[in-house]
Design a protein around this motif. Structure first.
Motif, PDB file in Angstrom:
ATOM      1  N   ALA A 201       0.823  -1.210   0.000  1.00 22.56           N
ATOM      2  CA  ALA A 201       0.000   0.000   0.000  1.00 22.56           C
ATOM      3  C   ALA A 201       0.857   1.261   0.000  1.00 22.56           C
ATOM      4  O   ALA A 201       0.581   2.218  -0.740  1.00 22.56           O
ATOM      5  N   VAL A 202       1.911   1.271   0.796  1.00 22.00           N
ATOM      6  CA  VAL A 202       2.700   2.512   0.887  1.00 22.00           C
ATOM      7  C   VAL A 202       3.435   2.771  -0.430  1.00 22.00           C
ATOM      8  O   VAL A 202       3.557   3.926  -0.880  1.00 22.00           O
ATOM      9  N   VAL A 203       3.895   1.720  -1.086  1.00 20.52           N
ATOM     10  CA  VAL A 203       4.634   1.938  -2.332  1.00 20.52           C
ATOM     11  C   VAL A 203       3.670   2.292  -3.468  1.00 20.52           C
ATOM     12  O   VAL A 203       3.979   3.151  -4.303  1.00 20.52           O
ATOM     13  N   LEU A 204       2.479   1.681  -3.467  1.00 19.20           N
ATOM     14  CA  LEU A 204       1.485   2.101  -4.464  1.00 19.20           C
ATOM     15  C   LEU A 204       1.211   3.599  -4.324  1.00 19.20           C
ATOM     16  O   LEU A 204       1.199   4.343  -5.307  1.00 19.20           O
ATOM     17  N   SER A 205       1.021   4.026  -3.097  1.00 17.35           N
ATOM     18  CA  SER A 205       0.746   5.442  -2.853  1.00 17.35           C
ATOM     19  C   SER A 205       1.889   6.327  -3.372  1.00 17.35           C
ATOM     20  O   SER A 205       1.664   7.333  -4.059  1.00 17.35           O
ATOM     21  N   GLY A 206       3.117   5.921  -3.064  1.00 21.24           N
ATOM     22  CA  GLY A 206       4.282   6.691  -3.516  1.00 21.24           C
ATOM     23  C   GLY A 206       4.392   6.692  -5.030  1.00 21.24           C
ATOM     24  O   GLY A 206       4.744   7.714  -5.639  1.00 21.24           O
ATOM     25  N   LEU A 207       4.065   5.557  -5.635  1.00 19.09           N
ATOM     26  CA  LEU A 207       4.168   5.483  -7.101  1.00 19.09           C
ATOM     27  C   LEU A 207       3.129   6.396  -7.755  1.00 19.09           C
ATOM     28  O   LEU A 207       3.415   7.071  -8.745  1.00 19.09           O
ATOM     29  N   ILE A 208       1.936   6.435  -7.179  1.00 23.44           N
ATOM     30  CA  ILE A 208       0.888   7.315  -7.739  1.00 23.44           C
ATOM     31  C   ILE A 208       1.384   8.766  -7.737  1.00 23.44           C
ATOM     32  O   ILE A 208       1.275   9.493  -8.734  1.00 23.44           O
ATOM     33  N   ASN A 209       1.971   9.176  -6.612  1.00 20.11           N
ATOM     34  CA  ASN A 209       2.429  10.569  -6.531  1.00 20.11           C
ATOM     35  C   ASN A 209       3.691  10.817  -7.365  1.00 20.11           C
ATOM     36  O   ASN A 209       3.850  11.891  -7.957  1.00 20.11           O
ATOM     37  N   ALA A 210       4.550   9.811  -7.435  1.00 21.79           N
ATOM     38  CA  ALA A 210       5.753   9.956  -8.268  1.00 21.79           C
ATOM     39  C   ALA A 210       5.358  10.009  -9.745  1.00 21.79           C
ATOM     40  O   ALA A 210       5.938  10.769 -10.537  1.00 21.79           O
ATOM     41  N   ALA A 211       4.366   9.210 -10.118  1.00 24.73           N
ATOM     42  CA  ALA A 211       3.918   9.189 -11.519  1.00 24.73           C
ATOM     43  C   ALA A 211       3.376  10.563 -11.918  1.00 24.73           C
ATOM     44  O   ALA A 211       3.579  11.015 -13.059  1.00 24.73           O
ATOM     45  N   ALA A 212       2.719  11.224 -10.969  1.00 22.78           N
ATOM     46  CA  ALA A 212       2.195  12.569 -11.259  1.00 22.78           C
ATOM     47  C   ALA A 212       3.353  13.541 -11.499  1.00 22.78           C
ATOM     48  O   ALA A 212       3.297  14.385 -12.409  1.00 22.78           O
TER      49      ALA A 212
END
Ligand SMILES: NC(=O)C1=CN([C@@H]2O[C@H](COP(=O)(O)OP(=O)(O)OC[C@H]3O[C@@H](n4cnc5c(N)ncnc54)[C@H](OP(=O)(O)O)[C@@H]3O)[C@@H](O)[C@H]2O)C=CC1
Ligand SMILES: CC(=O)C(=O)O
Ligand SMILES: [Mg+2]
Length: 550
Positions: free
Chosen positions: A261-272
């Motif tokens: 969950a934490v890495v998915l969250s980080g990836l979403i924001n990094a992708a932005a």
């Protein structure tokens, strides 16, 4: 001095402010005349800062928690970014390594294989039987990236639960740290006269299964309102026990699901920040254990919810383990959890079918072949992301996403400053343990901390408040999305991928609300009265339930 404190009582001569939770002052004469409880927090902070090393600070804080719980949590809340690394990663790694030498007073419950057949009676020795709501349970077999530490793993359970209290306002009396002693294969510990665990090798899988069956049945009987967090079990057991128990009891595995969950969250924001939709990324995992595979599963699940087929989603993911790229044709055996994990309704076979050449074992070669947009380190291999590796990532991407997530900090796959230098400042960076912020080419750069500590406090709090019967994938995913959208405009402006740690209570509250809603949707909640509340009312209720030190 960063703390702002409201004094609430003195020794009787000078009453300042009495809050409802405040403990009664001791009888006159038992404290120095000018003692003021709130000022004592400042004194404690000075004492803390006077200690020379992180482990001395950890010991000081552990003793402060024992002696004066309120002051300990006051310091935590007012100084989250300073204190979290001392009670959690990286210092908790040393606290575990040195547990048997530094042991002063027992904390938590120790249950050993010798207790098999009478685990229920051991559990009932816990003094706060009716109050326990969350237990972090480890068997010490894979503590951070430090390997099998046996009973020395207890501080990880204690540290995580301190973050439940500080980060989500779970009542301290509701926390139950547990270390299971099933032996250790760490010969150094077995030979150490000070080692506090059983002097025996780890038991067989069969014996461990019987033990775990009894343990889970007994703990959920003795503590009917308890949520169980499995922590730092070795990868085979981490997957096996999550699959075995998740439909029967309220339980989740932090290393698989919390990290996912934490890495998915980080990836979403990094992708932005990279301006490439998350589902279009090519993600290379260096490390394919409980954490690497847990994250890969979470990402695939998210991609399928965002329009990709399972085939397309798993096509976005490449796994690398100690034998190199994981692919169908390689001679080295591919462990089951890297091929097909039963825990999702789909079958995410991570073993690549599209590669048919000779084994690829060199990370740089693998990067040249995959051309990933994101590189995730969950390998425990210090400095595995070398200068050529980072430069290759920077050659293929305008904004390479580089997350060295192994803990503690000395096992990080790369460091923040060097990653900025080797990527000409273009890397989007998050690490498992904290690195200090820096200035690079005149610009303030703040590293993310991609650590499940952003997830489990809120996931746990929401689960406790909703009194869930199980923890569903949808609840875990809700926690990730809740975290992802908790960044403020200012934080987005600073290109943060995770919110500032001092906002952890606010974030945990937000995550908890999302988790409760997901639990309601999945029908696993038992607090039906919460269903009729608006989101605002639910948020207010969650925050009202948070415990604060006085
Ligand atoms: N940031 C966070 O929130 C979290 C971080 N972690 C960290 O992740 C790390 C891994 O945890 P976990 O998955 O449980 O541990 P495991 O030991 O199960 O996994 C390690 C993985 O790395 C692979 N590996 C080992 N050596 C190499 C190498 N030389 N080259 C390539 N791959 C290698 C292993 O390969 P093989 O499978 O062949 O043995 C395995 O797949 C730990 O440091 C842990 O602290 C864990 C949870 C949360
Ligand atoms: C953070 C964590 O859970 C780990 O490193 O194992
Ligand atoms: Mg862990």
């Amino acid at each position: 001095m960063t703390i702002v404190l409201t004094p609430y009582w003195s020794n009787g001569q000078q009453k300042i402010k009495v809050e409802p939770q405040a403990p009664a002052p001791p009888p006159a004469g038992l404290l120095p005349p000018a003692y003021i409880h709130a000022v004592h927090a400042e004194r404690s902070l000075l004492q803390l800062r006077s200690k020379a090393t992180p482990i001395e600070k950890n010991i000081f804080l552990s003793q402060l928690k024992d002696a004066d719980l309120n002051t300990f949590y006051k310091l935590c809340l007012a100084n989250m970014s300073e204190i979290t690394p001392l009670i959690y990663t990286p210092t908790v790694g040393d606290a575990c390594l040195q547990f048997s030498q530094n042991f002063r007073r027992p904390e938590g419950l120790f249950i050993s294989i010798k207790d098999k057949g009478k685990i229920g009676s051991i559990l009932r020795n816990w003094p706060r039987l009716n109050e326990a709501r969350i237990s972090v349970v480890t068997d010490g077999s894979r503590i951070l990236g430090l390997g099998d530490l046996g009973v020395n793993g207890m501080p990880i359970s204690i540290g995580k639960l301190s973050l439940y209290v500080a980060g989500a306002g779970v009542r301290p009396t509701s926390t139950l740290p547990i270390c299971l002693d099933l032996g250790t294969n760490n010969q150094k510990f077995l030979d150490d006269p000070l080692y506090l665990g059983l002097r025996q090798k780890r038991v067989s899988d069969e014996e461990m299964d019987e033990f775990m069956d009894e343990f889970m049945a007994e703990i959920t009987t003795a503590f009917p309102k308890l949520l169980v967090q499995f922590e730092d079990f070795s990868t085979d057991h981490a997957f096996a026990y999550l699959a075995r128990f998740r439909d029967r009891y309220p339980v989740f595995n932090d290393d698989i699901q919390g990290t996912g969950a934490v890495v998915l969250s980080g990836l979403i924001n990094a992708a932005a920040i990279a301006n490439i939709p998350a589902r279009n990324h090519r993600i290379l995992f260096f490390g394919a254990g409980s954490a690497g595979v847990g994250v890969a599963m979470q990402l695939i699940s998210y991609f399928t919810l965002n329009g990709l087929s399972v085939e397309e989603a798993r096509d976005r993911v490449w796994l690398v383990d100690s034998k190199g790229l994981v692919y169908d044709g390689r001679a080295a055996e591919v462990a089951e959890h890297k091929k097909c994990v039963e825990m999702l309704t789909m079958e995410p076979d991570f073993s690549r079918r599209d590669y048919t050449g000779a084994p690829l074992t060199d990370l740089l070669e693998i990067i040249e072949y995959v051309k990933p947009t994101a590189l995730m380190g969950l390998s425990t291999i210090k400095s595995a992301f070398t200068e050529p590796v980072i430069r290759a990532m920077a050659k293929h991407n305008v904004r390479p996403i580089i997350f060295p997530l192994s803990n503690p900090v000395r096992l990080s796959e790369c460091e923040f400053q060097e990653t900025l230098e080797w990527s000409e400042g273009r890397a989007i960076f998050a690490s498992g343990s904290p690195f200090p912020e820096t200035t690079f080419e005149g610009r303030r750069r703040i590293p993310g901390q991609g650590n499940n500590m952003y997830i489990f406090p809120g996931l746990g709090l929401g689960s406790i408040i909703a009194r869930v019967t199980s923890v569903t994938d949808s609840m875990v995913e809700a926690s990730a999305l809740g975290l992802a959208n908790s960044l403020t405009e200012e934080e987005r402006g600073l290109e943060l991928v995770y919110p500032a740690i001092h906002r952890i209570r606010e974030i945990s509250g937000h995550v908890a609300v999302r988790v409760i809603r997901a639990a309601q949707k999945a029908g696993v909640d038992q607090s039906s009265e919460l269903r009729s509340l608006s989101d605002e009312e639910l948020t207010e209720l969650v925050h009202k339930k948070m415990w604060y030190p006085c």
